[in-house]
Design an enzyme around this catalytic site. Structure first.
Site, PDB file in Angstrom:
ATOM      1  N   SER A   1      -7.879   3.437   3.506  1.00 33.07           N
ATOM      2  CA  SER A   1      -8.461   2.793   2.328  1.00 33.07           C
ATOM      3  C   SER A   1      -9.289   1.563   2.717  1.00 33.07           C
ATOM      4  O   SER A   1     -10.389   1.345   2.200  1.00 33.07           O
ATOM      5  CB  SER A   1      -7.337   2.412   1.363  1.00 33.07           C
ATOM      6  OG  SER A   1      -7.865   1.895   0.179  1.00 33.07           O
TER       7      SER A   1
ATOM      8  N   LYS B   1      -7.495   6.682 -14.287  1.00 31.54           N
ATOM      9  CA  LYS B   1      -8.644   7.074 -15.117  1.00 31.54           C
ATOM     10  C   LYS B   1      -9.152   5.901 -15.969  1.00 31.54           C
ATOM     11  O   LYS B   1     -10.351   5.615 -16.009  1.00 31.54           O
ATOM     12  CB  LYS B   1      -8.202   8.230 -16.028  1.00 31.54           C
ATOM     13  CG  LYS B   1      -9.300   9.186 -16.388  1.00 31.54           C
ATOM     14  CD  LYS B   1      -8.730  10.426 -17.037  1.00 31.54           C
ATOM     15  CE  LYS B   1      -9.254  10.510 -18.453  1.00 31.54           C
ATOM     16  NZ  LYS B   1      -8.424  11.267 -19.354  1.00 31.54           N
TER      17      LYS B   1
ATOM     18  N   HIS C   1      -3.679 -11.801  -0.868  1.00 29.16           N
ATOM     19  CA  HIS C   1      -3.403 -10.958   0.302  1.00 29.16           C
ATOM     20  C   HIS C   1      -3.020 -11.814   1.505  1.00 29.16           C
ATOM     21  O   HIS C   1      -2.820 -11.299   2.601  1.00 29.16           O
ATOM     22  CB  HIS C   1      -4.645 -10.148   0.702  1.00 29.16           C
ATOM     23  CG  HIS C   1      -5.084  -9.136  -0.303  1.00 29.16           C
ATOM     24  ND1 HIS C   1      -4.207  -8.407  -1.049  1.00 29.16           N
ATOM     25  CD2 HIS C   1      -6.321  -8.706  -0.664  1.00 29.16           C
ATOM     26  CE1 HIS C   1      -4.885  -7.574  -1.835  1.00 29.16           C
ATOM     27  NE2 HIS C   1      -6.162  -7.743  -1.625  1.00 29.16           N
TER      28      HIS C   1
ATOM     29  N   TYR D   1       3.776   1.368  -3.218  1.00 27.34           N
ATOM     30  CA  TYR D   1       2.714   2.114  -3.917  1.00 27.34           C
ATOM     31  C   TYR D   1       3.234   3.505  -4.263  1.00 27.34           C
ATOM     32  O   TYR D   1       3.043   3.995  -5.374  1.00 27.34           O
ATOM     33  CB  TYR D   1       1.506   2.205  -2.978  1.00 27.34           C
ATOM     34  CG  TYR D   1       0.328   2.975  -3.521  1.00 27.34           C
ATOM     35  CD1 TYR D   1      -0.697   2.324  -4.197  1.00 27.34           C
ATOM     36  CD2 TYR D   1       0.226   4.357  -3.356  1.00 27.34           C
ATOM     37  CE1 TYR D   1      -1.788   3.022  -4.690  1.00 27.34           C
ATOM     38  CE2 TYR D   1      -0.860   5.061  -3.844  1.00 27.34           C
ATOM     39  CZ  TYR D   1      -1.866   4.391  -4.505  1.00 27.34           C
ATOM     40  OH  TYR D   1      -2.945   5.090  -4.994  1.00 27.34           O
TER      41      TYR D   1
ATOM     42  N   GLY E   1      -6.870   7.105  -4.895  1.00 27.10           N
ATOM     43  CA  GLY E   1      -5.572   6.819  -5.513  1.00 27.10           C
ATOM     44  C   GLY E   1      -4.523   7.865  -5.183  1.00 27.10           C
ATOM     45  O   GLY E   1      -3.717   8.222  -6.044  1.00 27.10           O
TER      46      GLY E   1
ATOM     47  N   SER F   1      -3.410  -2.010  -0.988  1.00 30.32           N
ATOM     48  CA  SER F   1      -2.061  -1.479  -1.180  1.00 30.32           C
ATOM     49  C   SER F   1      -1.756  -1.145  -2.633  1.00 30.32           C
ATOM     50  O   SER F   1      -0.616  -0.842  -2.974  1.00 30.32           O
ATOM     51  CB  SER F   1      -1.033  -2.500  -0.682  1.00 30.32           C
ATOM     52  OG  SER F   1      -1.263  -2.781   0.671  1.00 30.32           O
TER      53      SER F   1
HETATM   54  P1  A3P Z   1      -7.500   4.491  -2.039  1.00 29.96           P
HETATM   55  O1  A3P Z   1      -8.619   3.819  -1.330  1.00 29.96           O
HETATM   56  O2  A3P Z   1      -6.538   5.156  -1.094  1.00 29.96           O
HETATM   57  O3  A3P Z   1      -7.947   5.408  -3.109  1.00 29.96           O
HETATM   58  P2  A3P Z   1      -6.162  -2.673  -3.737  1.00 29.96           P
HETATM   59  O4  A3P Z   1      -6.303  -2.863  -5.194  1.00 29.96           O
HETATM   60  O5  A3P Z   1      -4.986  -3.379  -3.129  1.00 29.96           O
HETATM   61  O6  A3P Z   1      -7.439  -2.979  -3.025  1.00 29.96           O
HETATM   62  O7  A3P Z   1      -5.826  -1.130  -3.458  1.00 29.96           O
HETATM   63  C1  A3P Z   1      -6.797  -0.166  -3.615  1.00 29.96           C
HETATM   64  C2  A3P Z   1      -6.166   1.202  -3.569  1.00 29.96           C
HETATM   65  O8  A3P Z   1      -5.401   1.424  -4.771  1.00 29.96           O
HETATM   66  C3  A3P Z   1      -7.217   2.312  -3.530  1.00 29.96           C
HETATM   67  O9  A3P Z   1      -6.628   3.360  -2.746  1.00 29.96           O
HETATM   68  C4  A3P Z   1      -7.338   2.666  -5.003  1.00 29.96           C
HETATM   69  O10 A3P Z   1      -7.907   3.923  -5.246  1.00 29.96           O
HETATM   70  C5  A3P Z   1      -5.875   2.598  -5.421  1.00 29.96           C
HETATM   71  N1  A3P Z   1      -5.712   2.451  -6.888  1.00 29.96           N
HETATM   72  C6  A3P Z   1      -6.380   1.618  -7.699  1.00 29.96           C
HETATM   73  N2  A3P Z   1      -6.004   1.772  -8.985  1.00 29.96           N
HETATM   74  C7  A3P Z   1      -5.061   2.745  -8.980  1.00 29.96           C
HETATM   75  C8  A3P Z   1      -4.294   3.376 -10.017  1.00 29.96           C
HETATM   76  N3  A3P Z   1      -4.426   3.033 -11.293  1.00 29.96           N
HETATM   77  N4  A3P Z   1      -3.412   4.332  -9.651  1.00 29.96           N
HETATM   78  C9  A3P Z   1      -3.268   4.686  -8.341  1.00 29.96           C
HETATM   79  N5  A3P Z   1      -3.973   4.141  -7.318  1.00 29.96           N
HETATM   80  C10 A3P Z   1      -4.856   3.175  -7.635  1.00 29.96           C
END
Ligand code: A3P
Length: 307
Positions: free
Chosen positions: A155, A246, A125, A209, A272, A53
């Site tokens: 995800s 990034k 979690h 998010y 992301g 999330s």
């Molecule tokens: P996606 O798989 O949709 O890209 P968690 O940390 O709870 O496991 O969540 C992972 C999700 O947060 C992934 O989503 C990841 O890419 C996204 N995420 C991680 N760092 C991020 C950032 N700096 N900005 C936006 N999304 C980010």
């Protein structure tokens, strides 16, 4: 030992409670003893979320805010310590995991969290029923992050492919199990409903998010205000910079961990984006999802995503 009383839908997961699946590198004993009896210090900040999330992202934002005078902490901290869930480890009990090189000798609480200097950012979690007993007595500042459950599904499905502590599951099978609440950490809908109870508490801040993504600066300001930190505009910019997709990706790509098949960044920093579910769910699956979502969230419509 891993509990195998009821057959889980896939290997490397087990039922911690009926209907509540966990990955096998999160041991029953850790949750029932170390987590439940975990000592919360003054100044600890909790970060609660269902898996996938945006936890790592918000963890980085929180860590930057509480360490605003020395942001090098983010660079210097080992990746596991940075993102250590209180419920993780040890891996013992699942020979399948160990055969794949996933050997975590102790719980993350014993390995890193107990010795972590204050102020600590502690993430979990777990559904609220299984949090430390002291959580409900001490009521530490808590940031709760939730995400569109359709994007969570995509995800978490992708995460199963890239994390060595999961096994890849075909999309259609994963879709079905997820809607039954058979994903690691249980049902995402249950998770939201259990958190709903606390959302109006003064020690609790709920964010999505999507809203953080839409206006990260505003989210950083809201979180810092909640933590009692008055950041300058420059400091807000610094927090946004170090927690950007990034920057985080750069840092994770260079960190070593046995947990992932490819580069770590593939799992943690995947896309992301908002709305990736549109690339995965068929029209029929989307309909099915929305039906189950509406049924499960009855009485909690205010917390539902509108499509
Ligand atoms: P996606 O798989 O949709 O890209 P968690 O940390 O709870 O496991 O969540 C992972 C999700 O947060 C992934 O989503 C990841 O890419 C996204 N995420 C991680 N760092 C991020 C950032 N700096 N900005 C936006 N999304 C980010």
């Amino acid at each position: 030992m891993v509990d195998v009383e009821v057959q889980p839908p896939w290997k490397r997961s087990y039922y911690f409670k009926p209907g509540y699946l966990l990955p096998t590198f999160m041991a029953r004993n850790t949750i029932e003893t170390l987590v439940r009896d975990f000592e919360i210090r003054d100044g600890d900040v909790f970060l609660l979320s269902y898996a996938r999330s945006g936890t790592a992202w918000v963890n980085t934002i929180l860590t930057a805010i509480v360490n605003i005078d020395d942001l090098s902490v983010i660079e210097k901290t080992d990746i596991h310590q940075k993102l250590a869930n209180i419920e993780a480890g040890p891996s013992s009990g699942d020979p399948d995991l160990e055969a794949d090189g996933i050997v975590v000798p102790k719980s993350f609480i014993e390995l890193w969290i107990n010795d972590k200097p204050s102020p600590r950012v502690l993430q979990s979690h777990l559904q609220t029923d299984y949090l430390p007993k002291q959580f409900f007595q001490k009521k530490p500042k808590t940031v709760y992050i939730r995400r569109d459950p359709k994007d969570v599904l995509v995800s978490i499905f992708e995460h199963h492919k890239s994390a060595k502590y999961h096994v890849p599951v075909p999309w259609d099978k994963y879709f079905e199990e997820f809607l039954k609440g058979n994903a690691n950490f249980g049902s995402v809908f249950e998770h939201t409903k259990k958190c709903a109870k606390y959302m109006d508490e003064p020690w609790w801040l709920s964010l999505t998010y999507e809203e953080i993504k839409k206006d990260t600066k505003d989210a950083v300001r809201r979180i810092s205000k909640f933590l009692g930190k008055n950041l300058t505009d420059e400091q807000v910019d610094d927090v946004v910079r170090v927690s950007s997709f990034k920057e985080m990706k750069k840092s994770y790509e260079t960190s070593a961990t046995p947990f992932y098949k490819e580069k770590n960044a593939g799992a943690w920093q995947r896309k992301g984006m908002v709305g990736d579910w549109k690339n995965y769910l068929t029209i029929a699956q989307n309909k099915e999802f929305e039906k189950v979502y509406a049924e499960d969230m009855k009485g909690y419509e205010h917390l539902m995503y509108k499509y």
